[in-house]
Design a protein around this motif. Structure first.
Motif, PDB file in Angstrom:
ATOM      1  N   THR A 183       3.176  75.930  66.111  1.00  0.00           N
ATOM      2  CA  THR A 183       2.725  76.834  65.107  1.00  0.00           C
ATOM      3  C   THR A 183       3.903  77.661  65.050  1.00  0.00           C
ATOM      4  N   SER A 218      -3.817  78.750  61.692  1.00  0.00           N
ATOM      5  CA  SER A 218      -3.272  77.553  62.689  1.00  0.00           C
ATOM      6  C   SER A 218      -4.520  76.637  61.939  1.00  0.00           C
ATOM      7  N   ASP A 230      -2.966  69.153  62.428  1.00  0.00           N
ATOM      8  CA  ASP A 230      -3.121  69.500  64.305  1.00  0.00           C
ATOM      9  C   ASP A 230      -4.043  68.873  64.544  1.00  0.00           C
ATOM     10  N   GLU A 279       1.036  68.504  64.712  1.00  0.00           N
ATOM     11  CA  GLU A 279       0.982  68.718  65.734  1.00  0.00           C
ATOM     12  C   GLU A 279       0.033  68.205  67.049  1.00  0.00           C
TER      13      GLU A 279
HETATM   14 MG    MG Z   1      -0.847  75.274  67.698  1.00  0.00          MG
END
Ligand code: MG
Ligand code: ATP
Length: 156
Positions: free
Chosen positions: A48, A67, A87, A114
Motif C-alpha cells: 500500500t 487502503s 486490494d 495488491e
Molecule cells: Mg495493503
C-alpha cells in the motif's frame, strides 16, 4: 526499439518507507493506460505504501489514498486517465473480480493490484510483477517484466 533495451528484471533496495514511496512515485510517473502492476508480498510488506507513491506519481498530487482493503477498489483521475488501486485480499473467488469491472480496467486504466494471487493466475500477459520482501530493517523490491513491460522496465 532495439533488443538491448529489453529488461526482464530489476531489484531495488528500499531502506525505509520513504524509499518505497519514492519507487512508487517513479513507477506512477511512467505508467500508461492499460498498464497492470501486480504487487506481491506478505502482510505489511509495503504494497500500500508503494501504491500511495504510484498514485502521487499518476495524479501529480499528494493524495489521501485510503487502503482499498474493504472497498476492494479506489480509483484516481490523472492527466493520463484513470488509475485503479485494487486490494483483493478479501476477494472470495476470482470471478467476483470481474464483477468489479477489473477486466475492462485492465484495458483502459492503469491498475495497481495488491494480492493478485486471489485471481488464481488469471492475470494479463503483459504486466509488471513487483514483489516486496523484508531485508534487514527495510525491504527489497524485485520487479519482473512480462510481455510488453520488458520494453518499459528500464525507464523506471
Ligand atoms: Mg495493503
Ligand atoms: N522499505 C521499507 N522499510 C521499512 N518499512 C517500510 C518500508 N516500506 C514500507 N514500510 C512500512 O511497512 C508497514 C506496512 O506497509 P503497508 O501497509 O504498505 O504494507 P502492505 O503490504 O500493504 O500490507 P497489507 O498486506 O496488510 O495490506 C508500514 O508501516 C510502512 O510504513
Amino acid at each position: 526499439m532495439s533488443a538491448q533495451s529489453l529488461v526482464d528484471s530489476r531489484d531495488f533496495t528500499l531502506p525505509d518507507a520513504a524509499a518505497t514511496l519514492a519507487l512508487g512515485r517513479r513507477l506512477g510517473e511512467v505508467l500508461a493506460p492499460g498498464d497492470v502492476v501486480c504487487l506481491f508480498g506478505d502482510l505489511g510488506a509495503g504494497k500500500t505504501t508503494l501504491s500511495r507513491g504510484a498514485i502521487e506519481g499518476w495524479t501529480g498530487d499528494v493524495e489521501e489514498a485510503p487502503s482499498p482493503t474493504y472497498t476492494l477498489v479506489q480509483t484516481y483521475d490523472g492527466a493520463r486517465g484513470e488509475l485503479w488501486h485494487v486490494d483483493l485480499y478479501r476477494l472470495k473467488q476470482p470471478d467476483d473480480a470481474w464483477e468489479l469491472g477489473l477486466e475492462d480496467a485492465f484495458a483502459y486504466a492503469a491498475c495497481l493490484i495488491e494480492w493478485p494471487e486471489r485471481l488464481e493466475g488469471r492475470l494479463p500477459r503483459d504486466r509488471l510483477d513487483l514483489a516486496l520482501a523484508p531485508a534487514g530493517e527495510g525491504r527489497v523490491a524485485k520487479l519482473s517484466a512480462h510481455g510488453a513491460w520488458r520494453e518499459k522496465l528500464g525507464t523506471i
